[in-house]
Design a protein around this motif. Structure first.
Motif, PDB file in Angstrom:
ATOM      1  N   SER A 327      -2.781   3.910   2.412  1.00 21.98           N
ATOM      2  CA  SER A 327      -3.180   3.132   3.582  1.00 21.98           C
ATOM      3  C   SER A 327      -4.354   3.770   4.312  1.00 21.98           C
ATOM      4  O   SER A 327      -5.193   3.072   4.878  1.00 21.98           O
ATOM      5  N   HIS A 328      -4.427   5.091   4.281  1.00 24.35           N
ATOM      6  CA  HIS A 328      -5.563   5.774   4.928  1.00 24.35           C
ATOM      7  C   HIS A 328      -6.862   5.564   4.149  1.00 24.35           C
ATOM      8  O   HIS A 328      -7.951   5.703   4.718  1.00 24.35           O
ATOM      9  N   ALA A 329      -6.748   5.223   2.870  1.00 20.45           N
ATOM     10  CA  ALA A 329      -7.940   5.073   2.027  1.00 20.45           C
ATOM     11  C   ALA A 329      -8.403   3.630   1.888  1.00 20.45           C
ATOM     12  O   ALA A 329      -9.562   3.374   1.538  1.00 20.45           O
ATOM     13  N   VAL A 330      -7.504   2.689   2.147  1.00 22.16           N
ATOM     14  CA  VAL A 330      -7.780   1.276   1.839  1.00 22.16           C
ATOM     15  C   VAL A 330      -8.062   0.506   3.124  1.00 22.16           C
ATOM     16  O   VAL A 330      -7.236   0.491   4.037  1.00 22.16           O
ATOM     17  N   GLY A 417      -5.449   0.538   5.914  1.00 17.56           N
ATOM     18  CA  GLY A 417      -4.606  -0.554   5.473  1.00 17.56           C
ATOM     19  C   GLY A 417      -3.607  -1.017   6.500  1.00 17.56           C
ATOM     20  O   GLY A 417      -3.525  -0.508   7.621  1.00 17.56           O
ATOM     21  N   GLY A 418      -2.803  -1.983   6.112  1.00 23.49           N
ATOM     22  CA  GLY A 418      -1.963  -2.689   7.056  1.00 23.49           C
ATOM     23  C   GLY A 418      -0.608  -2.071   7.309  1.00 23.49           C
ATOM     24  O   GLY A 418       0.172  -2.631   8.075  1.00 23.49           O
ATOM     25  N   MET A 419      -0.256  -0.942   6.690  1.00 25.17           N
ATOM     26  CA  MET A 419       1.065  -0.363   6.911  1.00 25.17           C
ATOM     27  C   MET A 419       0.967   1.135   7.132  1.00 25.17           C
ATOM     28  O   MET A 419       0.133   1.802   6.526  1.00 25.17           O
ATOM     29  N   ARG A 420       1.851   1.630   7.998  1.00 26.49           N
ATOM     30  CA  ARG A 420       1.899   3.071   8.239  1.00 26.49           C
ATOM     31  C   ARG A 420       3.339   3.554   8.204  1.00 26.49           C
ATOM     32  O   ARG A 420       4.264   2.817   8.550  1.00 26.49           O
ATOM     33  N   GLY A 429      10.385   5.139   8.666  1.00 27.46           N
ATOM     34  CA  GLY A 429      10.295   3.692   8.644  1.00 27.46           C
ATOM     35  C   GLY A 429       8.871   3.218   8.430  1.00 27.46           C
ATOM     36  O   GLY A 429       7.937   4.026   8.312  1.00 27.46           O
ATOM     37  N   CYS A 430       8.697   1.919   8.381  1.00 30.04           N
ATOM     38  CA  CYS A 430       7.386   1.301   8.157  1.00 30.04           C
ATOM     39  C   CYS A 430       6.959   0.523   9.391  1.00 30.04           C
ATOM     40  O   CYS A 430       7.779  -0.116  10.050  1.00 30.04           O
ATOM     41  N   PHE A 431       5.667   0.570   9.676  1.00 22.52           N
ATOM     42  CA  PHE A 431       5.072  -0.151  10.808  1.00 22.52           C
ATOM     43  C   PHE A 431       3.883  -0.926  10.251  1.00 22.52           C
ATOM     44  O   PHE A 431       2.953  -0.335   9.707  1.00 22.52           O
ATOM     45  N   LYS A 432       3.914  -2.260  10.390  1.00 21.57           N
ATOM     46  CA  LYS A 432       2.829  -3.105   9.876  1.00 21.57           C
ATOM     47  C   LYS A 432       1.754  -3.245  10.947  1.00 21.57           C
ATOM     48  O   LYS A 432       1.783  -4.154  11.774  1.00 21.57           O
ATOM     49  N   CYS A 546       5.007   5.305  17.759  1.00 22.80           N
ATOM     50  CA  CYS A 546       3.542   5.416  17.767  1.00 22.80           C
ATOM     51  C   CYS A 546       3.010   5.320  16.348  1.00 22.80           C
ATOM     52  O   CYS A 546       3.252   6.207  15.525  1.00 22.80           O
ATOM     53  N   ALA A 547       2.295   4.238  16.064  1.00 20.53           N
ATOM     54  CA  ALA A 547       1.685   4.083  14.747  1.00 20.53           C
ATOM     55  C   ALA A 547       0.437   4.932  14.612  1.00 20.53           C
ATOM     56  O   ALA A 547       0.032   5.269  13.495  1.00 20.53           O
TER      57      ALA A 547
END
Length: 604
Positions: A327-330, A417-420, A429-432, A546-547
């Motif tokens: 996600s950090h690359a896309v 990207g759209g998820m962290r 967990g996941c944060f969109k 915090c995302a």
């Protein structure tokens, strides 16, 4: 061919390295299956005769091995709008197989439930485990050993992952997924969302709400928002498991028919030449491509569960650390509802998957050297099909026609990207982020604890949540109740946010692929059932989500000094007790939330 981005290469190399034992064992099993597995030529006469007894005009060809016999695994039913078009597919596909010197038989059918029908209902508790059920049904269908290739008819949420997981156990065979496309656009999604929120506030009648919903979901085809079903189609394209551009052509059109015919011909050719088996097509690079596409297009959060499960079925280890690093690359290059105003038809007309593939390849963000089943050259997926006289013609797409919806990777909507991944003393967990305004990426507020989404709606209607609050819905994980989606929470939480309150959701359950503007930490692992951290929270504890820095914390609380809250009794009714075995043995969401995969790995 652009040089692969070193960040993508690093994650891919790590996945390859940590997957070596499992991947080697899987590929060895596929080698043995290919060499000594059941096939038509090794069957006894009685077995074989049973296999073609009802094959009609194809009996002689199957009996004499005149060409490959291709199995169809279908998820057809006419209650589910996305799968209703499959009604006539098998008989048409048999004709097209004969054109290519092959035969086809329907190997079996698998269940296909509609999450849109079961949202907020007891049946939603069956949803995630239906994926394992579908995988098992696919394996049963293919266990007869009558086939040299596999065509999978399925589109929606758990259905494509289930079909693929099941087919991967027969990975020595080539396989292609055959979609049916999205329904034409109906009521604008923003208007549908507006009416939903009005109804949640008591400002619209049930009849007005039903009219809006019916105008949105109005005919055959996949729902047009960019949820899990349409994210499935995106991933299958970037894994090379469709014929190029098959994802978003509408049902009932000549182009859709031509694409299905092309898929049958392609599968027949692969089976004749015994090349590009599914076990080779679904490798570490293909999994990374699917993840890159998910992030670049702001796809469904459900795939943070499904993609690790698909990878496991192919002996590959893929987890949320991999997804977060990718996600950090896309960059985020698409905004499709609920992350934007237009739907998947608008997305397709703006350039769709062809442009997505083109721009990601151009920036070195995709693996081009994957073993695609749908075409010998993965670059073919950077083209869109158009109707031709004798079949589809493919045209290169190098520009977006709507930069409010689809942008080049060199000029994205946002750089990541759209998820962290969020982690802390409340778990992982996941944060969109792609669906949430950046000013809401950090929320800190007292929490209110619930054990059921209906309790949240009741509290909202009573005015108890009309303040800054982190809504915690726990005991919603795979082992507690099957991990239902909690999409029914979106309208009331959206209302609270629109009133100016700081609102967030924290849950060990799932949100739909249609989840939108409210910040949410979902799929929390370990889940509350069995002693996960959410079981130790109490009403009023301050929770910080915090995302930006990837944190999920109960602030100033020593959870280790408390006793865990008691889990509600296991759900019964609506067939949920049948799935008790799945619940008792399911693993964590990050591993795919599957009892079947865990047991399967133990047996190898």
């Amino acid at each position: 061919m652009a040089t692969l981005d070193p960040r993508i290469a690093t994650v891919t190399d790590r996945i390859i390295e940590k997957s070596k034992p499992g991947r080697a064992a899987y590929l060895e099993l596929m080698r043995v299956e290919g060499e000594r597995g059941i096939d038509r030529k090794s069957m006894s006469c009685g077995n074989f005769a049973h296999g073609f007894a009802a094959a009609g005009d194809d009996k002689a060809a199957i009996r004499t091995f005149a060409g490959p016999n291709l199995g169809i695994v279908t998820a057809y039913n006419d209650m589910l709008s996305a799968h209703a078009p499959y009604y006539r597919y098998p008989e048409q596909m048999k004709v097209w197989a004969r054109e290519a010197g092959a035969t086809m038989q329907v190997a079996g059918g698998v269940p296909a439930m509609c999450d849109g029908v079961t949202q907020g209902q007891p049946g939603m508790d069956l949803s995630l485990f239906s994926r394992d059920n579908i995988a098992m049904g696919t394996a049963i269908a293919l266990s007869h050993g009558m086939f040299e290739g596999v065509a999978m008819l399925g589109i929606c949420d758990k259905i494509v992952p289930g079909l693929l997981i099941g087919a991967l156990r027969f990975g020595h065979l080539p396989a292609i997924l055959v979609p049916a496309g999205p329904m034409p656009s109906g009521l604008a999604n923003k208007e549908k969302q507006r009416v939903r929120q009005l109804y949640a506030e008591g400002k619209a009648t049930k009849e007005e709400l039903l009219e809006a919903e019916s105008a949105s979901y109005h005919g055959m085809g996949t729902c047009t928002f960019y949820g899990t079903a349409n994210s499935n189609q995106m991933m299958m394209e970037l894994m090379g498991l469709h014929v190029p551009g098959a994802a978003f052509a509408n049902p009932g059109t000549k182009l859709r028919q031509q694409l299905t015919r092309a898929a049958v011909h392609r599968l027949a050719d692969l089976a004749k030449e015994k090349k590009r088996p599914l076990c080779e097509a679904v490798d570490e690079r293909a999994i990374v491509n699917a993840a890159v596409g998910l992030l670049a297009t702001g796809g469904s959060t459900n795939h943070a569960i499904h993609l690790p499960a698909i990878a496991r079925a192919a002996g590959i280890s893929f987890d949320w650390d991999d997804l977060a690093e990718l996600s950090h690359a896309v960059p985020l290059i698409a905004r499709v509802y609920p992350n934007g105003s237009g739907d998947v038809n608008d997305f397709h007309h703006a350039g769709g998957m062809a442009f997505v593939t083109h721009t990601l390849l151009e920036e070195g963000l995709l693996h081009e050297n994957i073993c695609a089943a749908g075409n010998d050259e993965f670059s073919a997926f950077a083209t869109n099909p158009v109707e031709g006289e004798d079949g589809p013609q493919w045209e290169a797409v190098t520009q977006s026609s709507n930069d409010m919806m689809l942008r080049p990777a060199s000029a994205p909507f946002q750089p990541d990207g759209g998820m962290r991944l969020v982690t802390g003393n409340l778990g992982r967990g996941c944060f969109k982020t792609s669906a949430v305004a950046e000013e809401r990426w950090t929320i800190e507020a007292p929490c209110r604890i619930f054990d059921d989404q209906r309790q949240v709606v009741t509290a909202f209607e009573a005015g108890e949540l009309d303040r800054d609050v982190v809504v915690v819905v726990r005991f919603q994980g795979p082992r507690a109740n099957g991990m239902p989606e909690l999409h029914k929470l979106t309208p009331p939480l959206g209302v609270l946010q629109d009133r100016g309150h700081k609102i967030a959701l924290v849950t060990d359950g799932r949100m739909s692929g249609a989840s939108g503007k409210v910040p949410a930490a979902i799929h929390i692992s370990p889940e509350a059932h069995g002693g996960g951290p959410l079981a130790y929270l109490r009403d009023g504890d301050v929770v910080r989500l915090c995302a930006t820095n990837g944190s999920l914390e109960a602030v100033g609380v020593d959870l280790s000094t408390r006793e865990a809250a008691k889990a509600p009794p296991p759900p019964i009714g609506t067939g949920r007790e049948i799935f008790a075995l799945f619940r008792h043995h399911a693993d964590e969401a990050e591993k795919g939330g599957s009892a079947m995969l865990a047991a399967m790995e133990d047996s190898l």
